[in-house]
Design an enzyme around this catalytic site. Sequence first.
Site, PDB file in Angstrom:
ATOM      1  N   THR A 126       1.701  10.434   4.007  1.00 46.12           N
ATOM      2  CA  THR A 126       0.765  11.317   3.307  1.00 46.12           C
ATOM      3  C   THR A 126      -0.634  11.360   3.935  1.00 46.12           C
ATOM      4  O   THR A 126      -1.442  12.200   3.537  1.00 46.12           O
ATOM      5  CB  THR A 126       0.599  10.854   1.846  1.00 46.12           C
ATOM      6  OG1 THR A 126       0.606   9.432   1.837  1.00 46.12           O
ATOM      7  CG2 THR A 126       1.699  11.374   0.958  1.00 46.12           C
ATOM      8  N   SER A 135      -2.359   0.741  -4.380  1.00 49.49           N
ATOM      9  CA  SER A 135      -2.863   1.903  -3.654  1.00 49.49           C
ATOM     10  C   SER A 135      -4.170   2.387  -4.252  1.00 49.49           C
ATOM     11  O   SER A 135      -4.327   2.410  -5.470  1.00 49.49           O
ATOM     12  CB  SER A 135      -1.836   3.041  -3.729  1.00 49.49           C
ATOM     13  OG  SER A 135      -2.416   4.242  -3.261  1.00 49.49           O
ATOM     14  N   ALA A 136      -5.083   2.812  -3.374  1.00 46.40           N
ATOM     15  CA  ALA A 136      -6.354   3.369  -3.841  1.00 46.40           C
ATOM     16  C   ALA A 136      -6.163   4.773  -4.408  1.00 46.40           C
ATOM     17  O   ALA A 136      -7.073   5.340  -5.008  1.00 46.40           O
ATOM     18  CB  ALA A 136      -7.328   3.424  -2.675  1.00 46.40           C
ATOM     19  N   GLU A 139       0.158  -3.363   4.608  1.00 42.18           N
ATOM     20  CA  GLU A 139      -0.973  -2.422   4.723  1.00 42.18           C
ATOM     21  C   GLU A 139      -1.045  -1.746   6.080  1.00 42.18           C
ATOM     22  O   GLU A 139      -0.722  -2.371   7.088  1.00 42.18           O
ATOM     23  CB  GLU A 139      -2.285  -3.201   4.547  1.00 42.18           C
ATOM     24  CG  GLU A 139      -2.916  -3.079   3.187  1.00 42.18           C
ATOM     25  CD  GLU A 139      -3.480  -1.698   2.876  1.00 42.18           C
ATOM     26  OE1 GLU A 139      -3.565  -0.851   3.786  1.00 42.18           O
ATOM     27  OE2 GLU A 139      -3.851  -1.478   1.720  1.00 42.18           O
ATOM     28  N   ASP A 140      -1.520  -0.505   6.092  1.00 43.68           N
ATOM     29  CA  ASP A 140      -1.723   0.194   7.373  1.00 43.68           C
ATOM     30  C   ASP A 140      -3.196   0.341   7.736  1.00 43.68           C
ATOM     31  O   ASP A 140      -3.507   0.833   8.812  1.00 43.68           O
ATOM     32  CB  ASP A 140      -1.091   1.599   7.337  1.00 43.68           C
ATOM     33  CG  ASP A 140      -1.868   2.541   6.442  1.00 43.68           C
ATOM     34  OD1 ASP A 140      -2.214   2.137   5.316  1.00 43.68           O
ATOM     35  OD2 ASP A 140      -2.150   3.682   6.870  1.00 43.68           O
ATOM     36  N   LYS A 165     -10.712  -1.497  -1.819  1.00 48.71           N
ATOM     37  CA  LYS A 165     -10.484  -2.254  -0.582  1.00 48.71           C
ATOM     38  C   LYS A 165     -11.727  -2.095   0.292  1.00 48.71           C
ATOM     39  O   LYS A 165     -12.295  -1.005   0.302  1.00 48.71           O
ATOM     40  CB  LYS A 165      -9.243  -1.713   0.145  1.00 48.71           C
ATOM     41  CG  LYS A 165      -7.969  -1.804  -0.703  1.00 48.71           C
ATOM     42  CD  LYS A 165      -6.839  -1.000  -0.076  1.00 48.71           C
ATOM     43  CE  LYS A 165      -5.645  -0.931  -1.031  1.00 48.71           C
ATOM     44  NZ  LYS A 165      -4.517  -0.143  -0.512  1.00 48.71           N
ATOM     45  N   ASP A 211       0.876  -1.156   0.000  1.00 45.71           N
ATOM     46  CA  ASP A 211       0.000   0.000   0.000  1.00 45.71           C
ATOM     47  C   ASP A 211       0.931   1.230   0.000  1.00 45.71           C
ATOM     48  O   ASP A 211       2.123   1.104   0.305  1.00 45.71           O
ATOM     49  CB  ASP A 211      -0.873  -0.040   1.257  1.00 45.71           C
ATOM     50  CG  ASP A 211      -1.674   1.219   1.442  1.00 45.71           C
ATOM     51  OD1 ASP A 211      -2.297   1.661   0.464  1.00 45.71           O
ATOM     52  OD2 ASP A 211      -1.661   1.788   2.556  1.00 45.71           O
ATOM     53  N   LEU A 212       0.408   2.384  -0.343  1.00 44.13           N
ATOM     54  CA  LEU A 212       1.255   3.584  -0.401  1.00 44.13           C
ATOM     55  C   LEU A 212       1.096   4.476   0.842  1.00 44.13           C
ATOM     56  O   LEU A 212       1.993   4.568   1.682  1.00 44.13           O
ATOM     57  CB  LEU A 212       0.920   4.388  -1.663  1.00 44.13           C
ATOM     58  CG  LEU A 212       1.619   5.743  -1.799  1.00 44.13           C
ATOM     59  CD1 LEU A 212       3.120   5.578  -1.947  1.00 44.13           C
ATOM     60  CD2 LEU A 212       1.056   6.509  -3.002  1.00 44.13           C
ATOM     61  N   ASP A 213      -0.093   5.107   0.926  1.00 38.39           N
ATOM     62  CA  ASP A 213      -0.325   6.081   1.998  1.00 38.39           C
ATOM     63  C   ASP A 213      -0.298   5.376   3.363  1.00 38.39           C
ATOM     64  O   ASP A 213      -1.094   4.482   3.617  1.00 38.39           O
ATOM     65  CB  ASP A 213      -1.689   6.764   1.807  1.00 38.39           C
ATOM     66  CG  ASP A 213      -1.758   7.578   0.515  1.00 38.39           C
ATOM     67  OD1 ASP A 213      -0.822   8.349   0.259  1.00 38.39           O
ATOM     68  OD2 ASP A 213      -2.748   7.437  -0.233  1.00 38.39           O
ATOM     69  N   LYS A 255      -8.601   5.971   5.807  1.00 38.40           N
ATOM     70  CA  LYS A 255      -7.390   5.232   5.392  1.00 38.40           C
ATOM     71  C   LYS A 255      -7.750   4.046   4.508  1.00 38.40           C
ATOM     72  O   LYS A 255      -8.581   3.207   4.889  1.00 38.40           O
ATOM     73  CB  LYS A 255      -6.590   4.782   6.618  1.00 38.40           C
ATOM     74  CG  LYS A 255      -5.794   5.931   7.206  1.00 38.40           C
ATOM     75  CD  LYS A 255      -4.970   5.565   8.410  1.00 38.40           C
ATOM     76  CE  LYS A 255      -4.310   6.845   8.931  1.00 38.40           C
ATOM     77  NZ  LYS A 255      -3.806   6.707  10.290  1.00 38.40           N
TER      78      LYS A 255
HETATM   79  C1  BG6 Z   1      -5.712   5.996  -0.001  1.00 38.98           C
HETATM   80  C2  BG6 Z   1      -5.805   6.870   1.228  1.00 38.98           C
HETATM   81  O1  BG6 Z   1      -4.409   5.483  -0.124  1.00 38.98           O
HETATM   82  O2  BG6 Z   1      -6.022   6.750  -1.171  1.00 38.98           O
HETATM   83  C3  BG6 Z   1      -7.188   7.479   1.316  1.00 38.98           C
HETATM   84  O3  BG6 Z   1      -5.539   6.074   2.373  1.00 38.98           O
HETATM   85  C4  BG6 Z   1      -7.488   8.257   0.034  1.00 38.98           C
HETATM   86  O4  BG6 Z   1      -7.276   8.320   2.438  1.00 38.98           O
HETATM   87  C5  BG6 Z   1      -7.345   7.301  -1.150  1.00 38.98           C
HETATM   88  O5  BG6 Z   1      -8.806   8.770   0.076  1.00 38.98           O
HETATM   89  C6  BG6 Z   1      -7.603   7.983  -2.492  1.00 38.98           C
HETATM   90  O6  BG6 Z   1      -6.586   8.903  -2.764  1.00 38.98           O
HETATM   91  P1  BG6 Z   1      -6.630   9.944  -3.967  1.00 38.98           P
HETATM   92  O7  BG6 Z   1      -5.214  10.480  -4.002  1.00 38.98           O
HETATM   93  O8  BG6 Z   1      -6.972   9.171  -5.209  1.00 38.98           O
HETATM   94  O9  BG6 Z   1      -7.653  10.946  -3.635  1.00 38.98           O
HETATM   95 MG    MG Z   2      -2.750   3.156   3.562  1.00 36.86          MG
END
Ligand code: BG6
Ligand code: MG
Length: 218
Positions: A20, A117-118, A172-173, A148, A12-14, A48
């Site tokens: 972030t 990552s989402a 994942e967090d 997810k 996962d990224l964030d 998240k």
């Molecule tokens: C996830 C974050 O990685 O990405 C969420 O944990 C965020 O908080 C989601 O809403 C979508 O991100 P973005 O950059 O497409 O708005």
């Molecule tokens: Mg995350």
Amino acid sequence: MSHPQYRAAIFDLDGVIADTARFHFVAWQRLAKEEGFAIPHVVDDRVKGVDRMASLNIVLEYTDRGYSQAEKDALAARKNGYYVELIKALTPADLLPGAGEVLHTLRAAKVPVGLASASKNAVPVLQALGVLDDFDYIVDAATVTNGKPDPEIFLKAAHALGVDPSLCVGFEDAPAGVTSILSAGMFAVGIGEKDLLADAHEVFPSLADVSLARYFQL
Ligand code: BG6
Ligand code: MG
């Protein structure tokens, strides 16, 4: 327990690679304030791993005002504008503890590495952090139909890496992300608090606490 049989790592990224989550929260806070309401800190955890529109729906739980879908689209775009502004300040110093080392170790060991990552901002974030080239495959969040906790995004990454999901380790967090990894049939490593990520096979405070030799042949 040691599992040196795994063949790919999917992150996962964030909150795992990038610090972030605070920027997402600040951007939602600004949007809410402009719309005349406040969001509590619990929203930070609630969004998240949750995609942009679903995150907006969580934020809008804190106002009585109703919004049409067109208005919601505009709000989501506005929040994204604020987020994009904030991530312009990202540098390699915003890599979370251990992330750079883990990625470089996997690269040196020729373990395929994927990103699930989402976030639709994943590529610019990785670029700003200086680790874009450490990933063999990045799932395009715009192509994911079911976010997810559905396993789709992790399965897409495994498929693109050419590794059977049962031979992948996911990091994942967020609880929704851990569920996604488990439903994909992968080994789940939670990064963060044990209480929050109790379903994961193993949980560590940060990537700096993870010993890759437990999972991969280095
Ligand atoms: C996830 C974050 O990685 O990405 C969420 O944990 C965020 O908080 C989601 O809403 C979508 O991100 P973005 O950059 O497409 O708005
Ligand atoms: Mg995350």
